[in-house]
Design a protein around this motif. Structure first.
Motif, PDB file in Angstrom:
ATOM      1  N   ASN A  41       0.833  -1.214   0.000  1.00 52.49           N
ATOM      2  CA  ASN A  41       0.000   0.000   0.000  1.00 52.49           C
ATOM      3  C   ASN A  41       0.863   1.257   0.000  1.00 52.49           C
ATOM      4  O   ASN A  41       0.561   2.235  -0.698  1.00 52.49           O
ATOM      5  N   VAL A  42       1.936   1.249   0.797  1.00 52.26           N
ATOM      6  CA  VAL A  42       2.843   2.405   0.846  1.00 52.26           C
ATOM      7  C   VAL A  42       3.435   2.671  -0.533  1.00 52.26           C
ATOM      8  O   VAL A  42       3.464   3.814  -1.010  1.00 52.26           O
ATOM      9  N   ALA A  43       3.898   1.618  -1.188  1.00 55.42           N
ATOM     10  CA  ALA A  43       4.505   1.784  -2.516  1.00 55.42           C
ATOM     11  C   ALA A  43       3.498   2.339  -3.508  1.00 55.42           C
ATOM     12  O   ALA A  43       3.830   3.213  -4.323  1.00 55.42           O
ATOM     13  N   ARG A  44       2.264   1.870  -3.459  1.00 56.13           N
ATOM     14  CA  ARG A  44       1.256   2.326  -4.410  1.00 56.13           C
ATOM     15  C   ARG A  44       0.912   3.798  -4.195  1.00 56.13           C
ATOM     16  O   ARG A  44       0.758   4.563  -5.153  1.00 56.13           O
ATOM     17  N   VAL A  45       0.784   4.218  -2.931  1.00 53.55           N
ATOM     18  CA  VAL A  45       0.476   5.621  -2.660  1.00 53.55           C
ATOM     19  C   VAL A  45       1.668   6.503  -3.027  1.00 53.55           C
ATOM     20  O   VAL A  45       1.503   7.586  -3.598  1.00 53.55           O
ATOM     21  N   ALA A  46       2.878   6.061  -2.707  1.00 53.27           N
ATOM     22  CA  ALA A  46       4.074   6.834  -3.080  1.00 53.27           C
ATOM     23  C   ALA A  46       4.143   7.020  -4.586  1.00 53.27           C
ATOM     24  O   ALA A  46       4.477   8.105  -5.086  1.00 53.27           O
ATOM     25  N   ALA A  47       3.822   5.971  -5.343  1.00 50.35           N
ATOM     26  CA  ALA A  47       3.820   6.073  -6.799  1.00 50.35           C
ATOM     27  C   ALA A  47       2.755   7.051  -7.272  1.00 50.35           C
ATOM     28  O   ALA A  47       2.976   7.819  -8.220  1.00 50.35           O
ATOM     29  N   GLU A  54       9.528   1.079  -5.030  1.00 50.64           N
ATOM     30  CA  GLU A  54       9.929  -0.313  -5.211  1.00 50.64           C
ATOM     31  C   GLU A  54       9.292  -1.141  -4.102  1.00 50.64           C
ATOM     32  O   GLU A  54       9.353  -0.781  -2.923  1.00 50.64           O
ATOM     33  N   ALA A  55       8.663  -2.262  -4.474  1.00 53.23           N
ATOM     34  CA  ALA A  55       8.069  -3.175  -3.501  1.00 53.23           C
ATOM     35  C   ALA A  55       9.039  -4.316  -3.234  1.00 53.23           C
ATOM     36  O   ALA A  55       9.609  -4.896  -4.162  1.00 53.23           O
TER      37      ALA A  55
END
Length: 316
Positions: A41-47, A54-55
């Motif tokens: 979830n963190v990676a998706r929001v950062a993107a 990067e996951a």
């Protein structure tokens, strides 16, 4: 590049049913699968915020491959660098009927000390913030998390840890740049009901900063060596899906630490203060989204414009 580590990812499966019938056959109307885990979830929001993300974490078996494939399909811009393991990635099962949602959460696969070592080694050739989010899989020890933090620090990469229990203490002692417990997690870990006192206890153990999620009351930020507490709260009470709210907040802090001005301790501290209202607004936008890991950026910007930050001194 923001590296978001999910130590215990999952294949999230949702079954839609007319009615969940216990001890009887229930027919499923629809099935949905998504890549799950707080770091994902963190990676998706950062993107979504325009950051390179990067996951990482531990994946294994058919369901592990499904997590990676689904993430590629949903967010192809997110790089993936997983540590392959012998076990099979867990599933979380949500059964949704007209009345409510029932959850079945499988235990994660066991990981070894060698798996954790490989995870730590992946951080050496990267740059930018590292995030470790969520529970630890079976077989993990506090020293495994400490090793990841040490590897990030050796590479000059700021590290954020969002976990609970004794691991909060391990992360603090290892010198994490930011810890992000919620109010209940902080009280359970420290035995202190006052969030300021609990945050101060983790700072005294070695963390550089602690931000505490206070639910509808927003967030509280304390920095080591600074007798000031910063607070920020949403302008209105929000209702919706709180599942990914904390992950969105972590993404906001990671994005702040990804700025060039956050290259040293002073810059990182300033970046965290500047990111506090953004974290509250992004968390609120996530609450209004039905799916964890997604935010409406227009809602985020509208909420950010109405958030104020308060500074108060507290006893050191």
């Amino acid at each position: 590049m923001i590296t978001a580590i999910t130590p215990n990812p999952a294949l999230d499966v949702t079954y839609e049913v007319d009615e969940l019938l216990l001890h009887r056959t229930t027919r499923v109307r629809a099935v949905h699968e998504r890549p799950g885990g707080k770091g994902v979830n963190v990676a998706r929001v950062a993107a979504a915020l325009g950051r390179r993300a990067e996951a990482s974490g531990f994946l294994g078996g058919r369901d592990g491959r499904a997590v990676a494939d689904l993430l590629t399909r949903i967010d192809p811009g997110i790089a993936q660098r997983w540590v392959p393991i012998d076990g099979t990635t867990r599933r979380t099962i949500a059964v949704v009927d007209a009345q409510d949602t029932s959850m079945l959460n499988e235990p994660g696969p066991a990981v070894t000390a060698g798996d954790w070592t490989r995870q730590a080694e992946l951080l050496a050739d990267g740059s930018g913030p590292v995030v470790v989010s969520g529970s630890m899989p079976p077989g993990s020890r506090p020293g495994d998390l400490s090793g990841v933090i040490a590897a990030a620090r050796a590479a000059g990469r700021p590290i954020i840890v969002d976990t609970s229990g004794p691991l909060l203490h391990a992360a603090a002692r290892a010198g994490a740049d930011l810890l992000k417990p919620n109010r209940d997690e902080l009280a359970a870990a420290t035995g202190l009901d006052d969030p300021v006192a609990g945050a101060r206890a983790l700072l005294d153990e070695g963390a550089s900063a602690v931000v505490v999620s206070l639910g509808a009351d927003g967030m509280l930020l304390l920095l080591a060596g600074r007798p000031i507490r910063w607070t920020a709260a949403p302008a209105r009470v929000l209702s919706g899906n709180p599942t990914g709210a904390g992950d969105a907040a972590v993404a906001a802090f990671a994005a702040g630490l990804d700025e060039g001005s956050a290259a040293d301790a002073v810059g990182r501290a300033e970046a965290l203060v500047q990111s506090l209202p953004k974290a509250v607004a992004l968390s609120g936008a996530a609450v209004l989204s039905p799916v964890a890991g997604e935010v409406d950026l227009n809602t985020y910007r509208e909420m950010l414009s109405r958030i104020t930050v308060t500074e108060d001194e507290h006893a050191d």
